[in-house]
Design a protein around this motif. Structure first.
Motif, short mmCIF file in Angstrom:
data_model
loop_
_atom_site.label_atom_id
_atom_site.label_comp_id
_atom_site.label_asym_id
_atom_site.label_seq_id
_atom_site.Cartn_x
_atom_site.Cartn_y
_atom_site.Cartn_z
N PRO A 147 10.97 8.39 -0.21
CA PRO A 147 9.56 8.57 -0.57
C PRO A 147 9.38 8.70 -2.08
O PRO A 147 10.35 8.88 -2.81
CB PRO A 147 9.20 9.86 0.15
CG PRO A 147 10.47 10.61 0.25
CD PRO A 147 11.54 9.59 0.41
N TYR A 148 8.14 8.66 -2.50
CA TYR A 148 7.79 8.81 -3.91
C TYR A 148 7.09 10.15 -4.12
O TYR A 148 6.46 10.69 -3.23
CB TYR A 148 6.87 7.67 -4.34
CG TYR A 148 7.61 6.37 -4.50
CD1 TYR A 148 8.04 5.94 -5.75
CD2 TYR A 148 7.91 5.59 -3.40
CE1 TYR A 148 8.74 4.76 -5.91
CE2 TYR A 148 8.62 4.40 -3.54
CZ TYR A 148 9.03 3.99 -4.79
OH TYR A 148 9.73 2.83 -4.93
N CYS A 149 7.22 10.66 -5.34
CA CYS A 149 6.63 11.94 -5.70
C CYS A 149 5.10 11.84 -5.65
O CYS A 149 4.53 10.91 -6.23
CB CYS A 149 7.09 12.34 -7.10
SG CYS A 149 6.35 13.87 -7.68
N LEU A 163 5.87 4.01 0.13
CA LEU A 163 5.43 2.71 -0.36
C LEU A 163 5.73 1.64 0.68
O LEU A 163 6.85 1.54 1.17
CB LEU A 163 6.15 2.37 -1.67
CG LEU A 163 5.83 1.02 -2.30
CD1 LEU A 163 4.36 0.97 -2.71
CD2 LEU A 163 6.74 0.77 -3.49
N PHE A 164 4.71 0.84 1.01
CA PHE A 164 4.87 -0.26 1.95
C PHE A 164 4.95 -1.56 1.17
O PHE A 164 4.17 -1.79 0.25
CB PHE A 164 3.72 -0.29 2.95
CG PHE A 164 3.71 0.92 3.82
CD1 PHE A 164 4.53 1.00 4.93
CD2 PHE A 164 2.89 1.99 3.53
CE1 PHE A 164 4.55 2.13 5.72
CE2 PHE A 164 2.90 3.13 4.32
CZ PHE A 164 3.73 3.19 5.41
N VAL A 165 5.88 -2.40 1.57
CA VAL A 165 6.11 -3.68 0.90
C VAL A 165 6.17 -4.79 1.95
O VAL A 165 6.34 -4.53 3.13
CB VAL A 165 7.41 -3.65 0.07
CG1 VAL A 165 7.31 -2.66 -1.06
CG2 VAL A 165 8.61 -3.35 0.95
N SER A 214 0.84 -1.20 0.00
CA SER A 214 0.00 0.00 0.00
C SER A 214 0.88 1.24 0.00
O SER A 214 2.09 1.15 0.14
CB SER A 214 -0.91 0.01 1.23
OG SER A 214 -0.12 -0.03 2.41
N LYS A 215 0.24 2.40 -0.15
CA LYS A 215 0.94 3.68 -0.09
C LYS A 215 0.29 4.53 0.99
O LYS A 215 -0.90 4.42 1.26
CB LYS A 215 0.88 4.43 -1.41
CG LYS A 215 1.90 3.98 -2.41
CD LYS A 215 1.97 4.92 -3.59
CE LYS A 215 3.05 4.47 -4.55
NZ LYS A 215 3.20 5.39 -5.67
#
Length: 182
Positions: free
Chosen positions: A124-126, A97-99, A87-88
């Motif tokens: 983190p992601y944009c 982002l979770f993995v 999930s994000k």
């Protein structure tokens, strides 16, 4: 690595300018100017320099070093089958982002996994591009600037992405546990 302008450089430049001005004011003997200063002026100057060094140089660097302490020895076990996206979470105006480790088990979609095996990516992601990892650079004032190479999005933070990812993971695990209980 490119060196940045610092306060000691500013102090050296200022001292040279004062020496030059003193030499111009007393052309015959420029040392007269400095030797004519009373002792209290020298003491106040020395105390001021010590305060400037403590406040602007030592304190912020120690604060940042404590937040971002790394022993230099990192052990990271990579799962055999790699990771699967879970999930994000939007935290600190960026996406995390979770993995979780892939497995050969029946729960391949990750709908009901143990929250303890959740991990987060270090960077983190944009929030605009959604799938571009942000670059991290340290700014002159000791903050961290995260920027996107895709759209130019920039945001600054007091804590590094590595440390902030730990906070995002805590919040993400809590949100996941709430969703399991509801």
């Amino acid at each position: 690595m490119k060196e940045k302008f610092s306060y000691p450089v500013l102090a050296i430049i200022t001292a040279n300018i004062l020496i030059a001005l003193g030499g111009q004011l007393f052309k015959d003997d420029w040392t007269t100017f400095y030797s004519s200063l009373p002792t209290w002026a020298w003491v106040i100057t020395f105390i001021g320099i010590v305060i400037i060094v403590l406040v602007f140089l030592i304190k912020p660097k120690n604060k940042i070093a404590k937040k971002n302490f790394n022993s230099g020895f990192v052990v990271h076990n990579q799962p055999i089958l790699g990771y699967q996206n879970h999930s994000k979470l939007n935290y600190k105006n960026v996406d995390w982002l979770f993995v979780f480790p892939k497995s050969n088990s029946w729960n391949e979609d990750g709908s009901r996994i143990n929250p303890d095996i959740l991990e987060t990516k270090e960077y983190p992601y944009c929030p605009n591009c959604k799938n571009i990892e942000l670059d991290e650079k340290k700014s002159f004032l000791g903050k961290y600037v995260w920027s996107c190479i895709g759209c130019g999005f920039k945001i600054s933070n007091k804590i590094s992405a590595k440390e902030e990812s730990k906070n995002a993971l805590k919040i993400g695990k809590n949100e996941y546990i709430k969703s399991l209980n509801s």
